[in-house]
Design a protein around this motif. Structure first.
Motif, mmCIF file in Angstrom:
data_model
loop_
_atom_site.group_PDB
_atom_site.id
_atom_site.type_symbol
_atom_site.label_atom_id
_atom_site.label_comp_id
_atom_site.label_asym_id
_atom_site.label_seq_id
_atom_site.Cartn_x
_atom_site.Cartn_y
_atom_site.Cartn_z
ATOM 1 N N TYR A 226 0.820 -1.209 0.000
ATOM 2 C CA TYR A 226 0.000 0.000 0.000
ATOM 3 C C TYR A 226 0.854 1.258 0.000
ATOM 4 C CZ TYR A 226 1.277 0.347 4.931
ATOM 5 O OH TYR A 226 1.995 0.458 6.096
ATOM 6 N N VAL A 227 0.173 2.399 -0.154
ATOM 7 C CA VAL A 227 0.798 3.720 -0.081
ATOM 8 C C VAL A 227 0.193 4.482 1.086
ATOM 9 C CG1 VAL A 227 1.120 5.943 -1.242
ATOM 10 C CG2 VAL A 227 1.229 3.819 -2.565
ATOM 11 N N THR A 228 1.061 5.080 1.905
ATOM 12 C CA THR A 228 0.608 6.041 2.903
ATOM 13 C C THR A 228 1.183 7.404 2.541
ATOM 14 O OG1 THR A 228 0.347 6.490 5.268
ATOM 15 C CG2 THR A 228 2.517 5.747 4.553
ATOM 16 N N VAL A 229 0.512 8.474 2.992
ATOM 17 C CA VAL A 229 0.938 9.811 2.581
ATOM 18 C C VAL A 229 1.097 10.747 3.773
ATOM 19 C CG1 VAL A 229 -0.008 9.687 0.250
ATOM 20 C CG2 VAL A 229 -1.470 10.513 2.105
ATOM 21 N N HIS A 230 2.194 11.492 3.747
ATOM 22 C CA HIS A 230 2.325 12.676 4.591
ATOM 23 C C HIS A 230 1.374 13.711 4.010
ATOM 24 C CE1 HIS A 230 4.413 16.371 6.142
ATOM 25 N NE2 HIS A 230 3.978 16.830 4.982
ATOM 26 N N ALA A 231 0.444 14.202 4.838
ATOM 27 C CA ALA A 231 -0.523 15.172 4.320
ATOM 28 C C ALA A 231 -1.087 16.006 5.460
ATOM 29 C CB ALA A 231 -1.664 14.459 3.590
#
Length: 411
Positions: A226-231
């Protein structure tokens, strides 16, 4: 201890949200929990009388690659030996604070994770993303303004530290994601907004297009991960959710509408309160300039509001400390801070069962249940009654990792 023993005499908080159980013995066989009940008279036992046992804690947002002062480490003022020594010390202190598993969200590569897994370095189980994916001039591109962008890749130390890869456009993104997996990443971390600890952007900036993010998601999905994002801001979060990411880090602007979108798409949220508190107290201690403070207040207030919005929408809410620099010994303070916003039980669940689910290891760890790894932390003070104990490593009396007794300071 042998491969077959019982932990007796403790109060057990199993991480599922159920009420604590008094005097339940935990049977450990070959690193796993084989039974919960009463130890037979002839069993080998470990006396945990008077202690409170929880699942081993999980920190879903660490930066072991930033264990030294940030600015000197990026300017090559520290030797590789010093950088490695600081990382190893950080791994050890994290284990001593009761954390048996962590997710490193940018700054190391597979080398450190493998060194810990092999037993050469004392520390928690590490899942890592290798270098963060960021755009030129975006969050994660920490070069000085005068440094040519072409030189940024030279900051990596193969086998130890990998700060970030720069992508501009879908084709470059695809190549860099594939390179990141070649280097041994377990998942992908992207920066889709500006950040607090940034050199060239603002918190209100959005970074990467939906198409660029979607390429990373496609490549991660092809690898079964999966992809996680700094946001921080909602525009960047919405772009990421629509592109198919599975987790949002920080989320300091999450409102009711954005939280509902995240819930609809099954996207988790990992708030990080400890780092903003630490930077408010002393940004210089992490080797950062004092002007960083100007971004911290809004990020802190916004994360608390975003946490509440996520809870109300039914989003899975995990727990991460995001500590940077040499002062990472009080990692458990994240749970203390969370306990001031919601209940200590919810804070504990976030840092155990929920984090294990977010990391994809929920079948192996995160709760005290038969069949799972014996990852356990025993406290001198019940942290549900006094949540300050979470942030005090001296309150951690026993740490068991996959059945092995890795910390024991019983009198």
């Amino acid at each position: 201890m042998t491969a077959d023993y019982w932990i007796v005499g403790a109060r057990v908080v199993d991480g599922t949200g159920q009420d604590p159980a008094e005097g339940v013995a935990i049977h450990v066989v070959d690193g796993r929990i084989a039974d919960l009940g009463q130890a037979p008279p002839d069993a080998e036992t470990l006396d945990a009388g008077g202690l409170t046992i929880t699942p081993g804690l999980i920190d879903a947002h660490v930066h072991f690659g930033l264990s030294s002062e940030i600015t000197p480490s990026l300017r090559r003022e520290l030797s590789v030996a010093e950088l490695a020594a600081d990382m190893f010390a950080n791994c050890s202190s994290t284990l001593d604070a009761g954390f048996t598993t962590v997710r490193d969200t940018g700054g190391i590569d597979a080398g450190l994770a493998r060194a810990v897994a092999s037993g050469k370095v004392r520390g928690p189980r590490i899942l890592q993303c290798g270098p963060v994916q960021c755009q030129t001039g975006g969050h994660g591109h920490l070069a000085a303004e005068w440094e040519p962008t072409s030189d940024w890749g030279d900051h990596a130390i193969p086998g130890l530290r990998a700060m970030s890869l720069l992508s501009d456009g879908p084709a470059e993104m695809r190549k860099n994601i594939r390179e990141t997996f070649r280097l041994g990443a377990d998942f992908i971390k992207m920066c889709v907004t500006g950040g607090v600890v940034s050199t060239h952007d603002k918190l209100s900036d959005t970074q990467f297009t939906v198409e660029e993010i979607a390429v990373a998601v496609e490549e991660a999905s092809a690898r079964g991960t999966y992809v996680t994002v700094h946001a921080h801001n909602n525009a960047g979060i919405r772009n990421a959710v629509l592109a198919g990411v599975k987790c949002v880090e920080h989320g300091s602007e999450i409102d009711e509408e954005t939280a509902a979108l995240m819930a609809q798409h099954g996207v988790a949220h990992v708030p990080t309160l400890a780092v903003v508190h630490a930077l408010l107290e002393d940004a210089a201690a992490a080797g950062l300039p004092p002007e960083i403070r100007d971004r911290i207040g809004p990020a802190l207030d916004g994360q608390v509001a975003g946490l509440r919005a996520s809870r109300a929408a039914g989003v899975r809410v995990g727990s991460g400390s995001d500590l940077i620099g040499p002062a990472q010994g009080l990692r458990g303070k994240e749970l203390t801070l969370r306990s001031e916003v919601e209940t200590p039980m919810l804070a504990l669940e976030s840092a155990t069962r929920v984090n294990a689910d977010i990391l994809g290891v929920g079948e192996e760890t995160g709760t005290i249940e038969v069949g799972k790894l014996a990852d356990l932390t025993a406290w001198a003070t019940d942290p549900l009654a006094d949540p300050t104990a979470f942030g005090d490593p001296d309150q951690v009396i026993l740490v068991v990792q996959a059945g092995a007794l890795v910390k024991d300071v019983r009198p």
